[in-house]
Design an enzyme around this catalytic site. Sequence first.
Site, PDB file in Angstrom:
ATOM      1  N   GLU A   1       0.811  -1.217   0.000  1.00  0.00           N
ATOM      2  CA  GLU A   1       0.000   0.000   0.000  1.00  0.00           C
ATOM      3  C   GLU A   1       0.846   1.270   0.000  1.00  0.00           C
ATOM      4  OE1 GLU A   1      -3.591  -0.620   2.760  1.00  0.00           O
ATOM      5  OE2 GLU A   1      -2.165  -2.156   3.383  1.00  0.00           O
TER       6      GLU A   1
ATOM      7  N   SER B   1      -6.620  -2.290   2.511  1.00  0.00           N
ATOM      8  CA  SER B   1      -7.026  -1.858   1.170  1.00  0.00           C
ATOM      9  C   SER B   1      -7.662  -2.973   0.354  1.00  0.00           C
ATOM     10  CB  SER B   1      -5.829  -1.276   0.397  1.00  0.00           C
ATOM     11  OG  SER B   1      -5.389  -0.087   1.005  1.00  0.00           O
TER      12      SER B   1
ATOM     13  N   SER C   1     -10.803   8.555  -0.021  1.00  0.00           N
ATOM     14  CA  SER C   1     -10.906   7.891   1.274  1.00  0.00           C
ATOM     15  C   SER C   1     -12.120   8.411   2.035  1.00  0.00           C
ATOM     16  CB  SER C   1      -9.638   8.136   2.112  1.00  0.00           C
ATOM     17  OG  SER C   1      -8.492   7.584   1.484  1.00  0.00           O
TER      18      SER C   1
END
Length: 315
Positions: free
Chosen positions: A16, A152, A286
């Site tokens: 990530e 994620s 997000s």
Amino acid sequence: MGEPTVVVLAGGLSHEREVSLRSGRRVARALADAGHRVTEADLDSALIPTLVDLADPVVFPVLHGETGEDGSLREVLDLLRVPYVGAGPAASRIAFDKSIATTVVADAGVRTPRQVALPHEVFRELGAASLVGALGDQLGFPMMIKPARSGSALGCTRVDEPAQVAQAMIAAYAYGNLAVIETFVAGTEVAVTVLDVGDGPESLPAVEIRPDSGVYDYAARYTAGATRFLAPADITDADARACAELALRVHDVLGLRDLSRTDMIIGADGPVFLEANVAPGMTETSSVPLAIEAAGRDLVGVCSSVVAAARRRTR
């Protein structure tokens, strides 16, 4: 003490990394706009000398993945007596491991999926064929298979029939030695942010997640336009209250601090816990920044407030 330098820590070597760098850039901009002295750092050999050379550093970790969220980095910061935003080492370890976090919050009375955790060695030695039938009998189909320690949605697969189990397990093991297999919960997926800057934790409006593909995977999370977010979520007032209560309960039970995010599914009987995040994403796609905006706040003020909370904690 003078004005501290805020070290926004992003990057790292996890899968990530790119997402973390995007989160870090956004947080650094927000803190600079709030008037803080800001420096950006990566998780490398220069980090400790950088922290030692600064007169009064505060770290804002936005490292995603194992090293940033499993508690190890926070152990080092505690050793250096450097204050930082977010949960401590023990709470981070528990929250990051889905096999542990799910058990802890379930024991506290929070509704969770039924879950089985299987190490790679067990799955390999006992044989996939012998375990698939038992998993189907215990959990039923569809089910979700994912790494116990990853974020994620990397390595996560929805499995609708026995023939898909082995490949899904292999995908999960690509991100770690332990996989969790859960009952699939149908419903509305939401994320709830909890903010705690000194006056007690408060939940921000739930953010509803509607991926175009129907699956909130890595591409859906970080590709602009691939997912529709509703902030606040298009849910009933009763469900909104239940989601807020669940997130606050998880924040408390896991011992989280400053800023956390809890992901859940609103099923037929109400919200069901999926996972908690101690270093939530702060990118343009997000949910935390969307929740902050929906609450009538701004990212600049919130980032500044959690830095102040971290600094007060170590005075």
